[in-house]
Design an enzyme around this catalytic site. Structure first.
Site, PDB file in Angstrom:
ATOM      1  N   ASN A 298      79.446  24.624  26.689  1.00 56.06           N
ATOM      2  CA  ASN A 298      78.474  25.345  27.176  1.00 56.06           C
ATOM      3  C   ASN A 298      77.222  25.576  26.228  1.00 56.06           C
ATOM      4  OD1 ASN A 298      77.010  26.846  28.989  1.00 56.06           O
ATOM      5  ND2 ASN A 298      78.374  28.670  28.850  1.00 56.06           N
ATOM      6  N   TYR A 299      78.122  26.555  25.317  1.00 58.15           N
ATOM      7  CA  TYR A 299      77.022  26.839  24.304  1.00 58.15           C
ATOM      8  C   TYR A 299      76.464  25.770  23.121  1.00 58.15           C
ATOM      9  CZ  TYR A 299      77.932  31.460  25.858  1.00 58.15           C
ATOM     10  OH  TYR A 299      78.108  32.456  26.564  1.00 58.15           O
ATOM     11  N   HIS A 300      77.358  24.818  23.204  1.00 57.45           N
ATOM     12  CA  HIS A 300      77.064  23.501  22.463  1.00 57.45           C
ATOM     13  C   HIS A 300      75.718  23.091  22.871  1.00 57.45           C
ATOM     14  CE1 HIS A 300      77.578  20.063  19.723  1.00 57.45           C
ATOM     15  NE2 HIS A 300      77.438  19.412  20.799  1.00 57.45           N
TER      16      HIS A 300
ATOM     17  N   SER B 136      72.780  24.955  22.285  1.00 58.55           N
ATOM     18  CA  SER B 136      72.315  24.811  21.057  1.00 58.55           C
ATOM     19  C   SER B 136      71.451  23.583  20.839  1.00 58.55           C
ATOM     20  CB  SER B 136      73.507  25.003  20.109  1.00 58.55           C
ATOM     21  OG  SER B 136      74.419  26.007  20.169  1.00 58.55           O
TER      22      SER B 136
ATOM     23  N   TYR C  16      82.649  37.385  32.333  1.00 55.29           N
ATOM     24  CA  TYR C  16      82.271  38.064  31.059  1.00 55.29           C
ATOM     25  C   TYR C  16      82.411  39.605  31.246  1.00 55.29           C
ATOM     26  CZ  TYR C  16      80.246  33.846  28.785  1.00 55.29           C
ATOM     27  OH  TYR C  16      79.998  32.643  28.279  1.00 55.29           O
TER      28      TYR C  16
END
Length: 654
Positions: free
Chosen positions: A295-297, A300, A451
């Protein structure tokens, strides 16, 4: 009677006098209010002018500086052509989804979406931007990312329905008045939300700029807020995290979109400086972003790429070195190497599997930018381009290893993780894996669930024992990984990793992918620690058969692929069921079969060993027999009988 008439007359005169006084006061108050609003608007415009390069704008309009008014400024922005933005040149998402239509329509009624996985809520006729309708703070925080405004912009761009433009203009002005940058509004002004708005608002500027409702009041409120955002983002630098990229992107988009601001050049230089620092600090040599979640990759990649392309279309791409783009290309290879055969994510850490072929459109853009046939293969779901030649990949710095039988959507695939601590979005799960076969995720990672708003629920998913790995007394493991061996061939792929999971216990996991069909996993718990050593396995949702006598488990999926797990040891082993959950969507979880094999390790035992045969299969269970040599201390030696054919393996550990 005469006296009564006199009284009535006096009363009427008094009423008329009071009415006259009330009307006079009302008119006076109204005049004061109008004057105050006029003075406020004048003050806001003067503030804006003090922030702009007025001389340059005035010369473009061919008027004297002193005559530059709000109307002329609006005309300038509507006519200017020298600034390039993806929205001004027809790039960026244009398709309007059903969700966009729903969010946009709801927003007209002040029903707003916050965290998209949670319900939307009515925020009042007089909008309460401080509304917090659920315990999960993500809803309130993400309300200020205005996903619904993005939807309104897309709907308006395709329909030109002025209802959306009018509503957006009103809401924009309302938000800027009610959410000044101060401690009282800290939830609206986290730097991540400010960065998100910095980029999204510049797109909305082009979406609505030519609407009849986009007047000088809207322009002044919008530009002053953009200035406030940029100045704030100059002070907010969350180095080493994905927040840093979002902050830099917001700063870059404001700077490039509005070079008329006196401070724009400084904002731009700082944004580019941060990107050049962060791509080196956050992206491992193998291309994976350090948080080790898909997800964060992907996020980015977007934050790096969009800002680079913005600079490029404005003639300033050279501000980034060539290595910057090379690293982005390497990042784009990661989902090809790591995602499962249907394109879903193995969902390690704070991640969710997503939908099949979720990155197809991204691969399409990457294939064009980098001229890659393998990217085109994934963009077209295998109908164009060429599949990669390799079927096994090692991302050694990130500690991610993948094996697959081929590139078909029903291929057998295992992705294993044994990497460094990736920070708050990483889980203590070294040694874990996800197994996919026949178009189904047979042994998915647990995921992350939530979260905020449910600390117990979040903590449950962050336990080592709810992952496919080894624990001591059920405690969470540490991050101390190392790679021992990696070899691939047509008939045998292998990876051997170690993790110093506890001060006195090291976990060595050896995975052997045999004939692109079957897995033998050897788990060694090495060290002087004593206690209960468990290896944990979890299946997909559904039923399962537990055979504690023969130490076997089988999933029971009807008319689908299944998986069998059989474990053995030279120590006494027991099989027990565990609590099992999996989360594929934010705030949603489902029960699933989970189990553990346990050995009581004594302090004088240098090592205990588990050997597991994991077999994905369709319809009938394959006839397999594993004969493992537990007397071999230094190496791994075993025989596997497949339909009567015996294959022998000896793997040197040193």
């Amino acid at each position: 009677m005469k006296d009564d008439a006199t009284v009535v007359l006096k009363f009427n005169n008094m009423c008329n006098l009071l009415t006259s006084i009330f009307l006079a006061l009302s008119m006076s108050l109204l005049s004061l209010s109008v004057n105050a609003q006029t003075e406020s608007a004048k003050s806001e415009f003067e503030t804006l002018l003090s922030r702009l390069n007025v001389q340059e704008i005035a010369s473009t309009n061919q008027i004297d500086n002193s005559l530059l008014g709000a109307e002329q400024l609006l005309t300038y922005f509507k006519k200017r052509k020298h600034v390039m933005h993806p929205a001004s040149i027809g790039k960026g998402p244009s398709k309007v989804s059903d969700r966009d239509k729903k969010w946009a329509s709801d927003a007209l009624e002040h029903i707003f979406v916050g965290q998209p996985a949670l319900p939307s809520f009515f925020c009042g006729d007089d909008i309460d931007w401080d509304l917090s309708p659920v315990s999960d703070m993500e809803w309130k925080w993400q309300l200020h990312r205005m996903y619904f405004w993005n939807a309104m912009g897309k709907v308006y761009a395709s329909s030109k329905d002025e209802t959306y433009a009018e509503a957006w203009c009103d809401q924009l002005v309302d938000w800027t008045k009610k959410n000044l940058h101060n401690l009282e509004h800290k939830d609206a002004w986290r730097s991540i939300e400010a960065g998100v708005r910095g980029r999204n608002w510049t797109t909305l500027f082009y979406r609505f700029l030519h609407s009849k409702h986009f007047n000088d009041e809207v322009l002044i409120a919008f530009l002053n807020s953009c200035y406030d955002h940029a100045e704030y983002l100059m002070t907010a630098y969350s180095a080493g995290s994905n927040w840093a990229l979002i902050e830099a992107e917001g700063l870059a988009f404001i700077a490039f979109t509005f070079p008329e601001f006196k401070n724009a050049a400084g904002w731009k230089d700082e944004a580019i400086r941060r990107f050049n620092i962060e791509i080196d600090n956050q992206v491992n040599a193998d291309g994976y972003q350090q948080e080790l979640t898909m997800n964060y990759h992907i996020g980015s990649i977007n934050w790096f790429m969009r800002s680079y392309e913005l600079a490029q279309i404005n003639g300033e791409g050279s501000a980034f070195p060539e290595t910057f783009v090379d690293k982005i290309e390497r990042m784009c290879e990661v989902p090809m190497k790591v995602c499962l055969p249907d394109g879903t994510s193995p969902q390690f850490g704070d991640d969710w599997a997503g939908k099949p072929h979720q990155f197809a459109s991204r691969f399409k853009g990457w294939s064009e930018r980098f001229d890659r046939d393998d990217f085109l293969y994934f963009a077209s779901k295998g109908t164009e381009g060429e599949a990669p030649e390799e079927t096994a990949y090692m991302l050694d710095e990130s500690g991610i290893y993948s094996f697959r039988s081929g590139w078909e959507e029903d291929a057998i695939c295992m992705v294993m993780k044994c990497g460094p601590d990736g920070g708050s979005h990483c889980q203590p799960d070294n040694g874990t894996f996800t197994l996919f076969a026949g178009g189904k995720n047979l042994m998915p990672d647990a995921g992350s669930y939530v979260y905020s708003g449910d600390p117990e629920g979040r903590s449950w998913f962050r336990q080592s024992k709810v992952h496919q790995t080894l624990t001591l007394d059920g405690m969470n493991s540490a991050f101390h990984p190392s790679l021992v061996k990696w070899e691939t061939s047509d008939s045998l792929d292998m990876v051997i990793v170690e993790n110093q999971s506890y001060p006195d216990l090291k976990h060595r996991r050896s995975i052997f992918f045999i004939d692109k069909k079957y897995f033998v996993i050897v788990d060694d718990a090495i060290g002087k620690a004593s206690g209960v050593v468990d290896i944990h396995f979890q299946l997909a949702q559904g039923n399962a058969r537990f055979d504690s006598e023969n130490l076997e488990i089988h999933s029971l999926n009807k008319q689908e692929w299944n998986v069998g797990v059989h474990t053995m040891s030279d120590s006494e082993v027991r099989l027990e069921e565990e609590e099992g959950w999996v989360s594929f969507d934010y705030s949603k979880k489902e029960q699933r079969p989970a189990f553990k094999f346990s050995i009581d390790k004594k302090r004088d035992e240098k090592k205990v060993r588990f050997v597991s045969l994991i077999v994905p299969y369709e319809q009938e269970i394959p006839k397999l027999a594993l004969d493992f040599d537990f007397s071999e201390e230094e190496n791994i030696e075993f025989q596997l009988s497949i339909d009567g054919e015996i294959k022998s393996y000896k793997i040197l550990l040193k």
